[in-house]
Design an enzyme around this catalytic site. Structure first.
Site, mmCIF file in Angstrom:
data_model
loop_
_atom_site.group_PDB
_atom_site.id
_atom_site.type_symbol
_atom_site.label_atom_id
_atom_site.label_comp_id
_atom_site.label_asym_id
_atom_site.label_seq_id
_atom_site.Cartn_x
_atom_site.Cartn_y
_atom_site.Cartn_z
ATOM 1 N N GLY A 163 31.482 4.136 141.835
ATOM 2 C CA GLY A 163 31.509 2.987 142.732
ATOM 3 C C GLY A 163 31.721 3.319 144.189
ATOM 4 O O GLY A 163 31.824 2.415 145.013
ATOM 5 N N GLU A 221 33.803 9.566 138.857
ATOM 6 C CA GLU A 221 32.482 9.687 138.222
ATOM 7 C C GLU A 221 31.464 8.949 139.086
ATOM 8 O O GLU A 221 30.903 7.942 138.687
ATOM 9 C CB GLU A 221 32.508 9.170 136.778
ATOM 10 C CG GLU A 221 33.191 7.833 136.642
ATOM 11 C CD GLU A 221 33.382 7.389 135.192
ATOM 12 O OE1 GLU A 221 33.589 8.233 134.307
ATOM 13 O OE2 GLU A 221 33.335 6.172 134.973
ATOM 14 N N GLY A 229 28.016 8.316 141.100
ATOM 15 C CA GLY A 229 26.595 8.590 141.015
ATOM 16 C C GLY A 229 25.981 8.387 142.386
ATOM 17 O O GLY A 229 25.538 9.309 143.063
ATOM 18 N N ARG A 230 26.025 7.129 142.807
ATOM 19 C CA ARG A 230 25.393 6.718 144.063
ATOM 20 C C ARG A 230 25.821 7.582 145.251
ATOM 21 O O ARG A 230 24.993 8.023 146.040
ATOM 22 C CB ARG A 230 25.807 5.268 144.339
ATOM 23 C CG ARG A 230 25.108 4.614 145.490
ATOM 24 C CD ARG A 230 25.714 3.232 145.772
ATOM 25 N NE ARG A 230 26.042 2.508 144.578
ATOM 26 C CZ ARG A 230 25.198 1.733 143.890
ATOM 27 N NH1 ARG A 230 23.989 1.560 144.324
ATOM 28 N NH2 ARG A 230 25.589 1.129 142.786
ATOM 29 N N ARG A 274 16.078 -1.921 142.343
ATOM 30 C CA ARG A 274 17.259 -2.519 142.977
ATOM 31 C C ARG A 274 16.947 -3.726 143.866
ATOM 32 O O ARG A 274 17.652 -4.736 143.768
ATOM 33 C CB ARG A 274 18.069 -1.462 143.734
ATOM 34 C CG ARG A 274 18.627 -0.359 142.817
ATOM 35 C CD ARG A 274 19.564 0.592 143.548
ATOM 36 N NE ARG A 274 20.810 -0.048 143.863
ATOM 37 C CZ ARG A 274 21.146 -0.509 145.053
ATOM 38 N NH1 ARG A 274 20.331 -0.362 146.072
ATOM 39 N NH2 ARG A 274 22.291 -1.118 145.242
ATOM 40 N N TYR A 327 18.783 -6.830 142.188
ATOM 41 C CA TYR A 327 20.037 -7.276 142.811
ATOM 42 C C TYR A 327 19.822 -7.899 144.184
ATOM 43 O O TYR A 327 20.803 -8.210 144.862
ATOM 44 C CB TYR A 327 20.987 -6.094 143.052
ATOM 45 C CG TYR A 327 21.307 -5.196 141.904
ATOM 46 C CD1 TYR A 327 21.955 -5.673 140.759
ATOM 47 C CD2 TYR A 327 21.021 -3.830 141.969
ATOM 48 C CE1 TYR A 327 22.288 -4.814 139.725
ATOM 49 C CE2 TYR A 327 21.353 -2.972 140.941
ATOM 50 C CZ TYR A 327 21.985 -3.469 139.824
ATOM 51 O OH TYR A 327 22.332 -2.619 138.820
ATOM 52 N N CYS A 335 2.954 -8.387 138.519
ATOM 53 C CA CYS A 335 2.753 -9.837 138.484
ATOM 54 C C CYS A 335 4.108 -10.535 138.388
ATOM 55 O O CYS A 335 4.388 -11.273 137.432
ATOM 56 C CB CYS A 335 1.862 -10.208 137.306
ATOM 57 S SG CYS A 335 0.285 -9.357 137.373
ATOM 58 N N GLU A 336 4.964 -10.218 139.324
ATOM 59 C CA GLU A 336 6.312 -10.786 139.421
ATOM 60 C C GLU A 336 6.589 -10.946 140.899
ATOM 61 O O GLU A 336 6.447 -9.978 141.659
ATOM 62 C CB GLU A 336 7.354 -9.808 138.853
ATOM 63 C CG GLU A 336 7.481 -9.774 137.349
ATOM 64 C CD GLU A 336 8.106 -11.024 136.781
ATOM 65 O OE1 GLU A 336 8.808 -11.741 137.527
ATOM 66 O OE2 GLU A 336 7.878 -11.289 135.596
HETATM 67 C C1 LIG Z 1 27.307 3.355 136.709
HETATM 68 C C2 LIG Z 1 28.601 3.986 136.428
HETATM 69 C C3 LIG Z 1 29.113 4.964 137.280
HETATM 70 C C4 LIG Z 1 28.441 5.371 138.555
HETATM 71 O O1 LIG Z 1 28.402 4.331 139.455
HETATM 72 P P1 LIG Z 1 28.006 4.614 140.980
HETATM 73 O O2 LIG Z 1 27.965 3.251 141.588
HETATM 74 O O3 LIG Z 1 26.668 5.250 140.940
HETATM 75 O O4 LIG Z 1 29.048 5.500 141.552
HETATM 76 C C5 LIG Z 1 30.293 5.570 136.922
HETATM 77 N N1 LIG Z 1 30.942 5.233 135.799
HETATM 78 C C6 LIG Z 1 30.495 4.299 134.950
HETATM 79 C C7 LIG Z 1 31.261 3.988 133.733
HETATM 80 C C8 LIG Z 1 29.306 3.634 135.239
HETATM 81 O O5 LIG Z 1 28.852 2.696 134.404
#
Ligand SMILES: *Cc1c(COP(=O)(O)O)cnc(C)c1O
Length: 416
Positions: free
Chosen positions: A227, A268, A270-271, A306, A310, A337-338
């Site tokens: 997050g 954890e 990602g983004r 995205r 969203y 077609c959306e």
């Molecule tokens: C999606 C997710 C992440 C990664 O989220 P980011 O916004 O990309 O940092 C980490 N942990 C869990 C459990 C997730 O579902």
């Protein structure tokens, strides 16, 4: 997209497009490596590990870089577990944070040498094929925390164990024979204010003390989830990662001063790791002027969901047109077609003509991986811009054969 990535990519973009064809996502290896270093530097004050959220960018070539730099992997499905193992992740470098998990998924997670299993509900204790030595539960604070648009309000989100059940979850795990414990939560998504993340650490360290005192156990780690946000809109402030590191380190030191030891800190993300280090490059193929002006490109939601899913903002640029060209307000659209198949809505851009390269920023996370093949629109290739300036294809574009692959099967009929 960082200025450095732009400087590396821009001079070569037309040649890359000619060599590989459009559309493509291209990822900046040098930028990813720098973000890894800056995250490690920010958390240097604590015993720390990042488990990269595989779903953000599940390409083995990128995962291998993360693994080489010491990161673990956060997985939530069997294919994601397979990817993590494929790049050589050890069991303690894989965190399995799934929800609504099937028994087959638990069996896979606990097989192959195992991994750290993070349970999303108290009822799953009875469904595990065996109780692993090390267990963790995801905490959902409910109305105690705010959440945001992507992840929703915690009390409306399907994730995690409720506040009132959290102690009982560990008590039952202890009773069933678990011996080692961690704590986990994820309450925010794309958060760019560091205070929220430090507040999460404070909340979870308080839980650690409470539960340790009540249950006579010790927590080996506190996982703060993902997050961490990135600035999608020009002019928005990047997350102050160093301030998070300092804030968390101070909380951990207070914990240690009171209790004589402290849990490790995990994230954890990602983004934050890869989001800014990717762009989607598409070519303008049509221009349409009706009630609005539409710029049609050769990519669609199959490459990036995205904006449609969203309403997320992704900055758009027209390659080679950053100067004094006439500007106009357009919708940048794909061929689905959306009507939500739009990368940008009523965006002011330099005037686009057919053949222009359109660069859609910050697609390095939750971009390609989220794509679908609705309408028979296939997912594009992925490229890696290497630190020496060379470009490597790291995933080919889907083909019609891939699309039809599931139509080759053993016929089966259940008679009446
Ligand atoms: C999606 C997710 C992440 C990664 O989220 P980011 O916004 O990309 O940092 C980490 N942990 C869990 C459990 C997730 O579902």
């Amino acid at each position: 997209m960082s200025p450095a990535f732009r400087a590396r990519l821009e001079p070569r973009l037309e040649r890359i497009a000619e060599r590989f064809g459009t559309p493509f996502h291209i990822y900046d290896e040098a930028g990813i490596r720098q973000t890894v270093s800056s995250l490690k530097r920010a958390f240097a004050g604590v015993d720390y590990r990042e488990y990269f959220a595989v779903k953000a960018l599940p390409n083995p070539r990128v995962l291998a870089i993360m693994g080489e730099l010491g990161f673990g992997f956060d997985c939530s499905s069997i294919p994601e577990l397979m990817l993590a193992r494929q790049v050589g992740a050890a069991p303690d470098a894989i965190m399995f944070t799934s929800n609504n998990t099937s028994q087959a998924e638990f069996a896979d997670a606990l097989g192959h040498g195992g991994c750290i299993v993070n349970l999303d509900d108290i009822s799953l204790l009875d469904k595990l094929p065996e109780i692993p030595e090390l267990l963790c539960f995801r905490y959902n604070p409910g109305p105690r925390r705010q959440g945001n648009d992507i992840i929703g309000k915690p009390e409306e989100a399907k994730f995690g164990v409720a506040h009132e059940q959290y102690e009982e979850a560990y008590r039952r795990a202890l009773g069933l024979g678990a011996k080692r414990f961690g704590l986990h939560t994820m309450v925010i998504s794309n958060e760019t204010d560091f205070h929220g993340i430090v507040a999460t650490a404070r909340m979870m360290l308080a839980w650690a003390e409470t539960l340790e005192d009540r249950l006579g156990i010790r927590f080996e780690f506190v996982n703060l989830g993902g997050g961490l946000g990135i600035p999608y809109e020009p002019g928005s402030e990047p997350l102050d990662i160093a301030a998070i590191g300092r804030g968390v380190a101070a909380l951990v030191e207070e914990f240690r001063a009171r209790r004589g030891y402290a849990p490790r800190i995990y994230t954890e993300s990602g983004r934050y790791m890869t989001g800014p280090h990717g762009v989607l490059v598409a070519r303008a193929i049509n221009r349409k002027e009706i009630y609005r002006t539409y710029v049609g490109v050769d990519a669609c939601m199959s490459a990036l969901m995205r904006p449609g899913m969203y309403g997320a903002y992704h900055h758009v640029e027209v390659a080679g047109k950053n100067g004094s060209e006439p500007r106009e307000v357009v919708d940048v659209v794909g061929p689905l077609c959306e009507n939500n198949d739009k990368f940008a809505i009523q965006r002011e851009l330099p005037r686009v003509v057919d053949g222009d390269l359109i660069v859609i920023h910050d697609t390095g996370a939750h971009g390609h991986s989220m794509g679908f093949t609705y309408n028979g629109r296939l997912r594009p290739q992925e490229l890696l811009l290497r630190p020496d300036g060379s470009v490597e294809r790291i995933r080919r574009a889907e083909t019609v054969d891939d699309y039809f692959a599931t139509l080759s099967f053993e016929p089966a009929v259940l008679g009446h």
